[in-house]
Design a protein around this motif. Structure first.
Motif, PDB file in Angstrom:
ATOM      1  N   LYS A 126       0.835  -1.204   0.000  1.00  0.00           N
ATOM      2  CA  LYS A 126       0.000   0.000   0.000  1.00  0.00           C
ATOM      3  C   LYS A 126       0.870   1.255   0.000  1.00  0.00           C
ATOM      4  CE  LYS A 126      -3.865   2.145   2.480  1.00  0.00           C
ATOM      5  NZ  LYS A 126      -4.769   2.020   3.663  1.00  0.00           N
ATOM      6  N   GLY A 127       1.983   1.218   0.739  1.00  0.00           N
ATOM      7  CA  GLY A 127       2.894   2.355   0.753  1.00  0.00           C
ATOM      8  C   GLY A 127       3.673   2.514  -0.541  1.00  0.00           C
ATOM      9  N   CYS A 128       3.846   1.411  -1.288  1.00  0.00           N
ATOM     10  CA  CYS A 128       4.585   1.483  -2.554  1.00  0.00           C
ATOM     11  C   CYS A 128       3.784   2.147  -3.660  1.00  0.00           C
ATOM     12  CB  CYS A 128       4.995   0.076  -3.001  1.00  0.00           C
ATOM     13  SG  CYS A 128       6.291  -0.673  -1.991  1.00  0.00           S
ATOM     14  N   ILE A 129       2.463   2.238  -3.502  1.00  0.00           N
ATOM     15  CA  ILE A 129       1.631   2.823  -4.557  1.00  0.00           C
ATOM     16  C   ILE A 129       2.015   4.271  -4.812  1.00  0.00           C
ATOM     17  CG2 ILE A 129      -0.738   3.412  -5.199  1.00  0.00           C
ATOM     18  CD1 ILE A 129      -1.666   0.989  -3.622  1.00  0.00           C
ATOM     19  N   GLY A 130       2.439   4.994  -3.785  1.00  0.00           N
ATOM     20  CA  GLY A 130       2.786   6.402  -3.942  1.00  0.00           C
ATOM     21  C   GLY A 130       4.196   6.663  -4.416  1.00  0.00           C
ATOM     22  N   LEU A 131       5.014   5.611  -4.679  1.00  0.00           N
ATOM     23  CA  LEU A 131       6.383   5.817  -5.143  1.00  0.00           C
ATOM     24  C   LEU A 131       6.386   6.294  -6.595  1.00  0.00           C
ATOM     25  CD1 LEU A 131       8.110   2.672  -3.587  1.00  0.00           C
ATOM     26  CD2 LEU A 131       8.186   5.032  -2.769  1.00  0.00           C
ATOM     27  N   PRO A 132       7.456   6.947  -7.020  1.00  0.00           N
ATOM     28  CA  PRO A 132       7.489   7.534  -8.376  1.00  0.00           C
ATOM     29  C   PRO A 132       7.692   6.506  -9.484  1.00  0.00           C
ATOM     30  CG  PRO A 132       9.569   7.915  -7.269  1.00  0.00           C
ATOM     31  CD  PRO A 132       8.677   7.294  -6.244  1.00  0.00           C
ATOM     32  N   PHE A 133       6.698   5.621  -9.683  1.00  0.00           N
ATOM     33  CA  PHE A 133       6.735   4.664 -10.778  1.00  0.00           C
ATOM     34  C   PHE A 133       6.226   5.324 -12.053  1.00  0.00           C
ATOM     35  CE2 PHE A 133       6.284   1.842  -7.062  1.00  0.00           C
ATOM     36  CZ  PHE A 133       7.327   0.967  -7.308  1.00  0.00           C
ATOM     37  N   SER A 134       6.453   4.628 -13.169  1.00  0.00           N
ATOM     38  CA  SER A 134       5.795   5.030 -14.405  1.00  0.00           C
ATOM     39  C   SER A 134       4.310   4.697 -14.307  1.00  0.00           C
ATOM     40  CB  SER A 134       6.421   4.299 -15.594  1.00  0.00           C
ATOM     41  OG  SER A 134       6.230   2.900 -15.480  1.00  0.00           O
ATOM     42  N   ALA A 135       3.522   5.195 -15.261  1.00  0.00           N
ATOM     43  CA  ALA A 135       2.071   4.978 -15.209  1.00  0.00           C
ATOM     44  C   ALA A 135       1.743   3.495 -15.295  1.00  0.00           C
ATOM     45  CB  ALA A 135       1.399   5.747 -16.348  1.00  0.00           C
ATOM     46  N   GLU A 136       2.451   2.776 -16.161  1.00  0.00           N
ATOM     47  CA  GLU A 136       2.182   1.338 -16.311  1.00  0.00           C
ATOM     48  C   GLU A 136       2.560   0.576 -15.053  1.00  0.00           C
ATOM     49  OE1 GLU A 136       3.319  -2.355 -19.360  1.00  0.00           O
ATOM     50  OE2 GLU A 136       4.251  -0.369 -19.586  1.00  0.00           O
ATOM     51  N   ASP A 137       3.730   0.888 -14.491  1.00  0.00           N
ATOM     52  CA  ASP A 137       4.158   0.197 -13.276  1.00  0.00           C
ATOM     53  C   ASP A 137       3.251   0.531 -12.092  1.00  0.00           C
ATOM     54  OD1 ASP A 137       6.230  -1.012 -14.595  1.00  0.00           O
ATOM     55  OD2 ASP A 137       7.704   0.509 -14.053  1.00  0.00           O
ATOM     56  N   THR A 138       2.754   1.739 -12.039  1.00  0.00           N
ATOM     57  CA  THR A 138       1.845   2.111 -10.951  1.00  0.00           C
ATOM     58  C   THR A 138       0.576   1.260 -10.976  1.00  0.00           C
ATOM     59  OG1 THR A 138       2.670   4.387 -10.984  1.00  0.00           O
ATOM     60  CG2 THR A 138       0.536   4.011  -9.927  1.00  0.00           C
ATOM     61  N   SER A 139       0.047   0.980 -12.162  1.00  0.00           N
ATOM     62  CA  SER A 139      -1.141   0.122 -12.255  1.00  0.00           C
ATOM     63  C   SER A 139      -0.833  -1.299 -11.810  1.00  0.00           C
ATOM     64  CB  SER A 139      -1.667   0.121 -13.693  1.00  0.00           C
ATOM     65  OG  SER A 139      -0.716  -0.444 -14.587  1.00  0.00           O
ATOM     66  N   HIS A 140       0.375  -1.776 -12.128  1.00  0.00           N
ATOM     67  CA  HIS A 140       0.759  -3.125 -11.680  1.00  0.00           C
ATOM     68  C   HIS A 140       0.863  -3.197 -10.161  1.00  0.00           C
ATOM     69  CE1 HIS A 140       1.099  -4.405 -15.689  1.00  0.00           C
ATOM     70  NE2 HIS A 140       2.319  -3.928 -15.963  1.00  0.00           N
ATOM     71  N   ILE A 141       1.432  -2.174  -9.553  1.00  0.00           N
ATOM     72  CA  ILE A 141       1.552  -2.163  -8.093  1.00  0.00           C
ATOM     73  C   ILE A 141       0.161  -2.120  -7.454  1.00  0.00           C
ATOM     74  CG2 ILE A 141       2.522  -0.947  -6.119  1.00  0.00           C
ATOM     75  CD1 ILE A 141       4.591  -2.198  -7.949  1.00  0.00           C
TER      76      ILE A 141
END
Length: 461
Positions: A243-258
């Motif tokens: 849940k805390g990893c969702i706010g990390l600076p991922f790309s848009a695609e990686d954010t959906s995977h998380i």
């Protein structure tokens, strides 16, 4: 001559242990060892022993002891070892035994001159890299200045040997400050990639994160932090970490995977709690007939879908454990869903569910069979789960390619499909040959005979 003999006797006294001074030693001739007359005879016998060696061997039976060799008669080997530290002029034991026969028995073996170079520390960076490539042991501590260390690293990279590059990087990592090391590696991409891979393999997460932050690789920093969830065994703690990893600076695609990973684990926790309760209470016949072999927690999405299709296939879409709910929530493609659901229902031998899964209805209300994965794969999955011939034949007929259909029908003994295919092809020869493969007097033989006697069919051969 007498003066020289006295000097020799005095020098030999240092060799003999002081503890044996109280014992009187005599030679083979009976004279006290160390006397002047003994020294003269000893010198004379040493000079003539080489000339009289052959004659002395002929006089073994003689009662005179004058011809016996006397090189080792004056003192024992143990006394030499005891008195070795007292000698200031002798550098080794071999030097002390120069005039004895010991050196002839055990000559000193010298190393080749090339081996002495292995111990030299005055190697250039290029020579050091070459020696490391040959597997030689090299000390890198002599490279003290930053310039020497960087030249050594550049030579290692130029050598294209990953082991040497890694060894040099470990040395630099240990001897340089992080800021200096990071700054120099920023312009050396090959060495930088080797170091990043090494840190990931060894699990030095803090050092790796500092390096990635220095390089301003925010997405890689986020991914490295996300990988830490693999080390968290407690399910609740892992869920909170994701849940805390969702706010990390991922790309848009990686954010959906998380986000999907976090949602899936949340669903698995709910499903696992409910199913464990049903299994322990014995309220579900399906759980009693097919006990669960493992927990659903931390399983992949496809495994979770198979589990839901196996135990919760008939549940409404609003339930978290419903297969259709999983398909809609995680946007599972039709091919993946049909393949997984078909395998789960075929394992339960629920042929009605298989038929409903592959039946579609158009906008006019007409139904037809449709398989996104191809009916040839449907037949293979059903056959692996021991489907009856009647069920197999229904889907073998739907295989479009004629050759594939005949191969599957022949392989799985779907006689009706083979007969009908040869009839549609108007191949009298093949149909007649296949008649010999069916059981005599069977319904299949009668069907073939009826087709062959039909005068309305225009056979091509």
């Amino acid at each position: 001559m007498l003066k020289e003999s006295k000097r020799a006797v005095n020098s030999l006294r240092d060799i003999v242990d002081d503890d044996d001074d109280d014992l009187e030693r005599v030679s083979w001739s009976g004279e006290p060892v160390g006397s002047i007359s003994w020294s003269i005879k000893e010198t004379a016998s040493g000079s003539t022993s080489s000339l009289d060696g052959r004659d002395s061997s002929l006089q073994k039976g003689s009662s005179s002891y004058a011809a016996l060799p006397k090189q080792a008669s004056s003192y024992s080997l143990s006394s030499l070892f005891k008195g070795r530290n007292k000698l200031s002029s002798f550098q080794s034991l071999s030097d002390a035994l120069t005039d004895t026969g010991v050196k002839n028995c055990a000559p000193e073996l010298r190393r080749p001159k090339a081996e002495y170079k292995d111990y030299s520390s005055d190697w250039s960076p290029k020579d050091t890299v070459r020696r490391m490539q040959r597997g030689k042991v090299c000390s890198l501590e002599r490279f003290r200045s930053l310039q020497d260390k960087l030249v050594l690293l550049d030579e290692a990279v130029a050598g294209h040997d990953g082991n040497v590059i890694t060894a040099v990087l470990i040395f630099l990592k240990r001897t340089l400050r992080r800021e200096i090391l990071f700054r120099e590696l920023e312009v050396r991409q090959v060495a930088l990639c080797h170091l990043i891979h090494f840190l990931r393999e060894t699990g030095e997460q803090k050092f790796l994160l500092d390096l990635l932050r220095f390089l301003d690789r925010t997405e890689e920093v986020a991914l490295s932090q996300y990988r830490e969830h693999l080390n968290i065994q407690d399910v609740e703690k892992r869920r909170e970490f994701l849940k805390g990893c969702i706010g990390l600076p991922f790309s848009a695609e990686d954010t959906s995977h998380i986000q999907d990973h976090y949602t899936l684990l949340e669903r698995q926790i709910i499903i696992e709690a409910n199913d464990r309760h049903l299994e322990m209470a014995g309220q579900s016949e399906l759980f009693r007939k097919y006990p669960r072999k493992a927990s659903i927690l931390n399983m992949p999405l496809v495994t979770t879908l198979f589990y839901s299709c196996f135990y919760h296939y008939t549940e409404a879409e609003g339930m978290f454990s419903s297969p259709t709910n999983l398909k809609k929530t995680f946007k599972i493609p039709d091919k993946q869903y049909v393949l997984t659901a078909l395998a789960a229902r075929a394992k339960l031998r629920a042929w009605g569910d298989v038929d409903a899964l592959l039946t579609t209805k158009n906008w006019l209300g007409y139904t037809k069979k449709k398989a996104p994965i191809g009916f040839h794969r449907v037949v293979e999955i059903l056959q692996r789960n021991n489907a009856p011939v009647q069920v197999l034949q229904e889907y073998v007929r739907l295989v479009e390619d004629v050759e594939t259909r005949l191969n599957l029908a022949t392989k799985y003994k779907c006689h009706d499909v083979v007969i009908e295919t040869y009839r549609d092809l108007k191949d009298r020869v093949q149909l007649t040959a296949y008649k010999c493969k069916v059981e005599r007097g069977s319904a299949e033989e009668e069907k073939i005979q009826s087709i062959l006697s039909n005068m309305q069919i225009r056979w091509k051969n």
